[in-house]
Design a protein around this motif. Structure first.
Motif, mmCIF file in Angstrom:
data_model
loop_
_atom_site.group_PDB
_atom_site.id
_atom_site.type_symbol
_atom_site.label_atom_id
_atom_site.label_comp_id
_atom_site.label_asym_id
_atom_site.label_seq_id
_atom_site.Cartn_x
_atom_site.Cartn_y
_atom_site.Cartn_z
ATOM 1 N N LYS A 181 0.854 -1.189 0.000
ATOM 2 C CA LYS A 181 0.000 0.000 0.000
ATOM 3 C C LYS A 181 0.890 1.239 0.000
ATOM 4 O O LYS A 181 1.640 1.469 0.949
ATOM 5 C CB LYS A 181 -0.896 0.027 1.228
ATOM 6 C CG LYS A 181 -1.873 1.206 1.208
ATOM 7 C CD LYS A 181 -2.610 1.438 2.502
ATOM 8 C CE LYS A 181 -3.452 0.312 2.949
ATOM 9 N NZ LYS A 181 -4.275 0.676 4.131
ATOM 10 N N THR A 193 2.051 4.941 0.631
ATOM 11 C CA THR A 193 1.730 5.848 1.741
ATOM 12 C C THR A 193 2.535 7.137 1.598
ATOM 13 O O THR A 193 3.377 7.266 0.712
ATOM 14 C CB THR A 193 2.085 5.205 3.104
ATOM 15 O OG1 THR A 193 3.502 5.013 3.171
ATOM 16 C CG2 THR A 193 1.360 3.893 3.315
ATOM 17 N N LYS A 206 0.947 6.904 6.166
ATOM 18 C CA LYS A 206 -0.507 7.060 6.056
ATOM 19 C C LYS A 206 -0.867 7.082 4.581
ATOM 20 O O LYS A 206 -0.212 7.733 3.772
ATOM 21 C CB LYS A 206 -0.986 8.358 6.722
ATOM 22 C CG LYS A 206 -0.636 8.471 8.186
ATOM 23 C CD LYS A 206 -1.388 7.471 9.010
ATOM 24 C CE LYS A 206 -1.030 7.611 10.479
ATOM 25 N NZ LYS A 206 -1.219 6.418 11.229
ATOM 26 N N SER A 207 -1.926 6.380 4.242
ATOM 27 C CA SER A 207 -2.375 6.311 2.863
ATOM 28 C C SER A 207 -3.393 7.403 2.579
ATOM 29 O O SER A 207 -4.336 7.590 3.349
ATOM 30 C CB SER A 207 -2.989 4.938 2.585
ATOM 31 O OG SER A 207 -3.554 4.908 1.295
ATOM 32 N N ASP A 208 -3.201 8.118 1.474
ATOM 33 C CA ASP A 208 -4.160 9.142 1.076
ATOM 34 C C ASP A 208 -5.408 8.520 0.449
ATOM 35 O O ASP A 208 -6.507 9.043 0.580
ATOM 36 C CB ASP A 208 -3.530 10.117 0.075
ATOM 37 C CG ASP A 208 -2.400 10.924 0.698
ATOM 38 O OD1 ASP A 208 -2.432 11.152 1.926
ATOM 39 O OD2 ASP A 208 -1.480 11.316 -0.048
ATOM 40 N N THR A 209 -5.228 7.391 -0.238
ATOM 41 C CA THR A 209 -6.336 6.765 -0.962
ATOM 42 C C THR A 209 -6.807 5.462 -0.325
ATOM 43 O O THR A 209 -7.849 4.943 -0.706
ATOM 44 C CB THR A 209 -5.917 6.446 -2.403
ATOM 45 O OG1 THR A 209 -4.859 5.487 -2.369
ATOM 46 C CG2 THR A 209 -5.474 7.696 -3.140
ATOM 47 N N ASN A 210 -6.028 4.918 0.589
ATOM 48 C CA ASN A 210 -6.300 3.619 1.208
ATOM 49 C C ASN A 210 -6.345 2.502 0.167
ATOM 50 O O ASN A 210 -6.959 1.467 0.381
ATOM 51 C CB ASN A 210 -7.589 3.641 2.032
ATOM 52 C CG ASN A 210 -7.541 2.620 3.147
ATOM 53 O OD1 ASN A 210 -6.475 2.268 3.642
ATOM 54 N ND2 ASN A 210 -8.695 2.127 3.537
ATOM 55 N N GLN A 211 -5.693 2.712 -0.960
ATOM 56 C CA GLN A 211 -5.643 1.710 -2.023
ATOM 57 C C GLN A 211 -4.357 0.913 -1.908
ATOM 58 O O GLN A 211 -3.289 1.478 -1.688
ATOM 59 C CB GLN A 211 -5.715 2.374 -3.396
ATOM 60 C CG GLN A 211 -5.721 1.373 -4.525
ATOM 61 C CD GLN A 211 -5.866 2.053 -5.881
ATOM 62 O OE1 GLN A 211 -5.659 3.246 -6.018
ATOM 63 N NE2 GLN A 211 -6.205 1.275 -6.883
ATOM 64 N N GLY A 212 -4.480 -0.386 -2.052
ATOM 65 C CA GLY A 212 -3.318 -1.248 -2.011
ATOM 66 C C GLY A 212 -3.300 -2.178 -3.209
ATOM 67 O O GLY A 212 -4.243 -2.204 -4.007
#
Length: 158
Positions: free
Chosen positions: A108, A110, A115-121
């Motif tokens: 994912k 980050t 921290k992920s801006d899109t929460n896409q992995g």
């Protein structure tokens, strides 16, 4: 009754932990790697954006660092004709089928604070891992047909 509760808690904790094979894989993956080549299972020219970042030509030659004790890492795009620089990610290795040696590698992207801006992995197959080489595979669709992207890494020796 206390013994039963303690036994159940112990079994629960043991079953939630990583398998020995996954722990061993994390030891091997630790360190610096170079993404030496990206190949496709089918011939042809494909315009593929990897990890929602950039294309194959930019990724080849990129340098990767894995820090398994906190499941973080970075990769650096080095190709001068591309948007160069360091990218951060978090990752996990999950055992899918120990019999055939396949593992899922979940990555994912980050920011610097993990921290992920899109929460896409991205789910990739970790199909080969040794002290010197690693391969990821991702199945994608092109022209309505599935094909496999192979990402081949070499470990930098100290």
């Amino acid at each position: 009754m206390k013994r039963i509760i303690v036994l159940l808690l112990t079994i629960g904790l043991v079953s939630c932990g990583s398998s020995k094979t996954v722990r061993d894989s994390k030891k091997v993956i630790k360190g610096d790697w170079t993404l030496t080549s990206i190949t496709y299972s089918k011939t042809g020219k494909y315009n593929v954006t990897l990890l929602n970042d950039t294309n194959k030509d930019c990724f080849e030659g990129s340098t990767w660092q894995f820090v398994p004790n906190n499941n973080t890492g970075t990769y650096t795009i080095n190709e001068s004709s591309c948007s160069t620089g360091i990218r951060n990610f978090v990752f996990t290795i999950q055992e899918v089928n120990a019999d055939n040696g396949y593992y899922d590698f979940l990555l994912k992207p980050t920011n610097e604070k993990n921290k992920s801006d899109t929460n896409q992995g991205f789910r990739l197959k970790l199909t080969a891992l040794s002290d010197t080489d690693m391969q990821w595979q991702q199945t994608v669709s092109g022209n309505g047909e599935p094909f496999i992207i192979n990402m081949n890494f070499n470990k930098k020796q100290k």
